[in-house]
Design a protein around this motif. Structure first.
Motif, short mmCIF file in Angstrom:
data_model
loop_
_atom_site.label_atom_id
_atom_site.label_comp_id
_atom_site.label_asym_id
_atom_site.label_seq_id
_atom_site.Cartn_x
_atom_site.Cartn_y
_atom_site.Cartn_z
N MET A 1 0.83 -1.17 0.00
CA MET A 1 0.00 0.00 0.00
C MET A 1 0.89 1.25 0.00
O MET A 1 1.87 1.32 0.72
N ARG A 2 0.53 2.20 -0.83
CA ARG A 2 1.31 3.42 -0.97
C ARG A 2 1.03 4.39 0.17
O ARG A 2 -0.09 4.49 0.66
N LYS A 3 2.08 5.11 0.51
CA LYS A 3 1.94 6.13 1.54
C LYS A 3 1.25 7.36 0.91
O LYS A 3 1.62 7.78 -0.18
N PRO A 4 0.23 7.92 1.55
CA PRO A 4 -0.45 9.09 0.99
C PRO A 4 0.48 10.31 0.98
O PRO A 4 1.32 10.47 1.86
#
Length: 108
Positions: A1-4
């Motif tokens: 999951m990508r960091k916002p």
């Protein structure tokens, strides 16, 4: 999951960079006034000369001023004390060539 992405932090960093660029531009314009000897003029004289130059649409005059500005920077006739200052001044002056006629015209 990508960091916002932190858009607020990015925007703040861009605003700081813009502030630094404006500060550097003002400093370089002041250095140019001093280097050309235009600091010997009164504020009214300098403002009037710059206003007249900025209003000039004659491309021949503007080209002549630009050539004179290039000659000024290439001749090393600036009243600078150290080589590091002159190196710092010459690069922005070449980058800001559309503004060179305004700086060069104060001496005419």
């Amino acid at each position: 999951m990508r960091k916002p992405r932190d858009f607020d932090a990015e925007l703040k960093a861009l605003e700081e960079k813009a502030r630094e660029l404006r500060t550097r531009k003002v400093q370089q314009l002041g250095e140019l006034v001093i280097a050309t000897g235009a600091d010997q003029l009164s504020t009214d004289e300098l403002a009037g000369a710059l206003a007249a130059i900025a209003e000039t649409k004659d491309t021949g005059k503007r080209e002549a001023w630009a050539k004179r500005g290039v000659t000024f920077f290439e001749s090393g006739s600036r009243r600078t004390a150290s080589a590091s200052q002159s190196n710092r001044r010459s690069a922005p002056a070449h980058q800001a060539s559309p503004q060179s006629p305004a700086g060069g015209s104060g001496s005419q």
